[in-house]
Write an enzyme that holds these catalytic residues in place. Structure first.
Site, short mmCIF file in Angstrom:
data_model
loop_
_atom_site.label_atom_id
_atom_site.label_comp_id
_atom_site.label_asym_id
_atom_site.label_seq_id
_atom_site.Cartn_x
_atom_site.Cartn_y
_atom_site.Cartn_z
NE ARG A 27 8.27 4.79 -7.91
CZ ARG A 27 8.12 6.08 -7.83
NH1 ARG A 27 9.13 6.84 -7.47
NH2 ARG A 27 6.96 6.63 -8.08
CE1 TYR A 74 4.02 -0.57 -5.94
CE2 TYR A 74 4.11 1.57 -4.88
CZ TYR A 74 3.43 0.42 -5.19
OH TYR A 74 2.15 0.25 -4.72
CD GLU A 105 -6.70 -3.21 -1.46
OE1 GLU A 105 -6.24 -2.62 -2.46
OE2 GLU A 105 -7.61 -4.04 -1.53
N PRO A 106 -2.61 0.06 1.92
CG PRO A 106 -1.79 0.75 4.00
CD PRO A 106 -2.90 -0.05 3.36
N GLY A 107 0.54 0.77 0.39
CA GLY A 107 1.87 0.24 0.11
C GLY A 107 2.90 1.32 0.34
NE ARG A 108 3.62 5.77 -4.20
CZ ARG A 108 4.12 5.53 -5.42
NH1 ARG A 108 5.40 5.77 -5.65
NH2 ARG A 108 3.36 5.09 -6.39
CE1 TYR A 117 5.07 3.77 -13.36
CE2 TYR A 117 6.90 3.51 -11.83
CZ TYR A 117 5.81 2.98 -12.49
OH TYR A 117 5.46 1.68 -12.28
CB CYS A 155 24.05 0.09 -23.20
SG CYS A 155 25.51 -0.64 -22.48
CD GLU A 156 17.47 1.03 -22.24
OE1 GLU A 156 16.58 1.89 -22.17
OE2 GLU A 156 17.27 -0.18 -22.19
N1 LLP Z 1 -4.29 -1.73 -3.89
C1 LLP Z 1 -4.31 -1.93 -5.21
C2 LLP Z 1 -5.45 -2.67 -5.79
C3 LLP Z 1 -3.26 -1.44 -6.01
O1 LLP Z 1 -3.30 -1.65 -7.33
C4 LLP Z 1 -2.18 -0.75 -5.41
C5 LLP Z 1 -1.08 -0.24 -6.23
C6 LLP Z 1 -2.20 -0.57 -4.03
C7 LLP Z 1 -3.27 -1.07 -3.28
C8 LLP Z 1 -1.11 0.14 -3.29
O2 LLP Z 1 -1.02 1.47 -3.65
P1 LLP Z 1 -0.05 2.47 -2.86
O3 LLP Z 1 -0.62 2.62 -1.47
O4 LLP Z 1 1.31 1.88 -2.83
O5 LLP Z 1 -0.11 3.72 -3.64
N2 LLP Z 1 5.02 1.04 -9.59
C9 LLP Z 1 4.36 2.31 -9.38
C10 LLP Z 1 3.16 2.18 -8.44
C11 LLP Z 1 2.15 1.16 -8.88
C12 LLP Z 1 0.97 1.03 -7.97
C13 LLP Z 1 0.11 -0.11 -8.36
N3 LLP Z 1 -1.00 -0.38 -7.51
C14 LLP Z 1 5.36 3.32 -8.87
O6 LLP Z 1 6.54 2.99 -8.74
O7 LLP Z 1 5.01 4.47 -8.62
#
Ligand code: LLP
Length: 416
Positions: free
Chosen positions: A311, A370, A272-275, A315, A341-342
């Site tokens: 971000r 993100y 499940e890659p996102g980033r 974070y 304004c912060e």
């Molecule tokens: N699978 C699940 C169940 C997740 O909760 C997440 C991310 C992913 C996959 C994808 O993770 P990745 O491969 O993108 O690391 N908003 C935060 C990141 C929140 C991630 C939440 N879950 C940021 O900007 O760093």
């Protein structure tokens, strides 16, 4: 590796000049690179083959981005009915969609069942019971994995760590065997296997290794107890370089670690890659409004703000800031801030940038994940457009709303 580069002193996305795009679209805007998306997906998919790579839609929910990945074979990891609908609309086949999250509502679960998705990752006993009853009422059987909380420290920012016993995610490893056995016996449930996700922006393979090793032992124990386990969903979380000197593990090294930890089980794997797919495939481009000199500092005030890219404020994340057409002259330390304004609306402090003047463009790098998805309209600021580049082609894949549209959903009560 990405496809943003300087040509004759100006920053390009593939073959498109960001300055030209800014003229066409106005600032601020997000710009994504097709070649970068494609490369990241292809490299990961090849490394983990024959696994299913489900793009985590939460990181970037642009239809165009999802469709770009889906066209190369990506599935989707979704966490709400909204994301599920977006993934389907983008053309992701239902049988490549997994549904994660601790708080799926009955309505969302019903929609997932009707849609015929690949798998629901169940995170608690109440969710399991709700889903079993719902599926039986609907005359269906819900394909599920149990998400395990392996209680490992992901060594990442505390707000994006998810695999510890103190976190709300998954079923505790100690309870998971009993929960899986129960799921296996439920008439409304097709128990397929286990899922895990321990956090995001991991720059070290060891936490993954520890979590996957625990999963391995659980699969063995389940099989010993007569519960078949055919699937493992290993989540996302692999980090990306936010600065030139960061070197997160390569997809090849990650895949090798996966083979070493769970390779002998013969399970079908999902990721499940996102980033790592979209992070450095996107930049946020903004214009300098003012350069403000005070006794203490020089502030470069740009027209993007924390509502567009939260971000850094949320974070303390770092995004490299690039001058789109760097001027000659010595770099000097400036604070890059937005108009909100912060004081939290600060992208970076004392960052060395070449001379900047009002009207110059800057780009925030590695903003593809993100970024746009976490944007809001705080301070009455419209959501910014998104542009997808492909070679010398460009398309505004989401336009800037009008101010009229921003209040279109509101009603003023008739007593006012
Ligand atoms: N699978 C699940 C169940 C997740 O909760 C997440 C991310 C992913 C996959 C994808 O993770 P990745 O491969 O993108 O690391 N908003 C935060 C990141 C929140 C991630 C939440 N879950 C940021 O900007 O760093």
């Amino acid at each position: 590796m990405h496809h943003f580069s300087y040509r004759d002193g100006a920053l390009f996305a593939e073959d498109v000049s960001l300055a030209a795009l800014a003229d066409e679209v106005g600032t601020p805007f997000y710009c994504y690179s097709t070649a970068t998306l494609a490369r990241h997906f292809d490299v990961l998919a090849a490394a983990v083959k024959p696994a299913t790579v489900c793009f985590a839609v939460k990181s970037n929910s642009s239809l165009a981005v999802i469709r770009t990945l889906a066209a190369r074979g990506a599935g989707a990891d979704v966490v709400s009915e909204g994301e599920l609908r977006v993934a389907l609309k983008a053309g992701v086949p239902a049988n490549k969609i997994v549904f994660s999250g601790v708080g799926k509502t009955e309505r969302e679960l019903a929609f997932a069942l009707v849609s015929g998705i690949r798998q629901i990752n169940v995170e608690s006993i109440p969710e399991l019971e709700t889903l079993d009853a719902l599926a039986r009422r609907m005359g269906r059987v819900a394909p599920i994995a149990i998400r395990v909380n392996p209680d490992v420290d992901a060594h990442t920012h505390e707000k994006i760590s998810t695999g510890g016993a103190q976190h709300k995610f998954g079923v505790a490893a100690a309870d998971a065997l009993a929960v899986c056995r129960r799921a296996h016996e439920m008439a409304g449930i097709d128990f397929r296997g286990l899922a895990v996700h321990i956090g995001s922006q991991l720059t070290d393979l060891e936490p993954f290794r520890a979590a996957f090793a625990k999963l391995h032992d659980m699969v063995v124990a389940l099989r010993d107890a007569g519960v078949p386990v055919a699937h493992l969903d290993l989540g996302g979380g692999l980090g990306v370089p936010y600065t030139a000197d960061q070197e997160p593990p390569t997809p090849a090294a990650y895949a090798q670690m996966v083979r070493e930890t769970v390779g002998d089980l013969g399970c079908e794997l999902t990721f499940e890659p996102g980033r790592m797919l979209v992070g450095n495939a996107g930049m946020l481009v903004a214009k300098v409004i003012y350069v403000k000199e005070t006794a203490a500092k020089t502030f470069v005030v740009v027209d993007a703000a924390m509502n567009d890219l939260i971000r850094p404020a949320m974070y303390a994340a770092h995004h490299d800031i690039l001058a789109v057409k760097p001027r000659q002259g010595d770099a000097r330390p400036v604070d890059v801030v937005g108009p909100i304004c912060e004081t939290g609306d600060t992208f970076d402090r004392a960052v060395a940038l070449p001379p900047l003047q009002a009207g110059d463009l800057v780009a925030f790098a590695t903003a593809g994940a993100y970024g746009a998805v976490m944007a809001s309209t705080y301070n009455g600021r419209p959501l910014v457009p998104e542009v997808l580049v492909n070679g010398d082609k460009r398309c505004v894949t989401r336009r800037r709303p009008s101010y009229e549209e921003m209040t279109a959903l509101e009603t003023v009560p008739n007593w006012l």
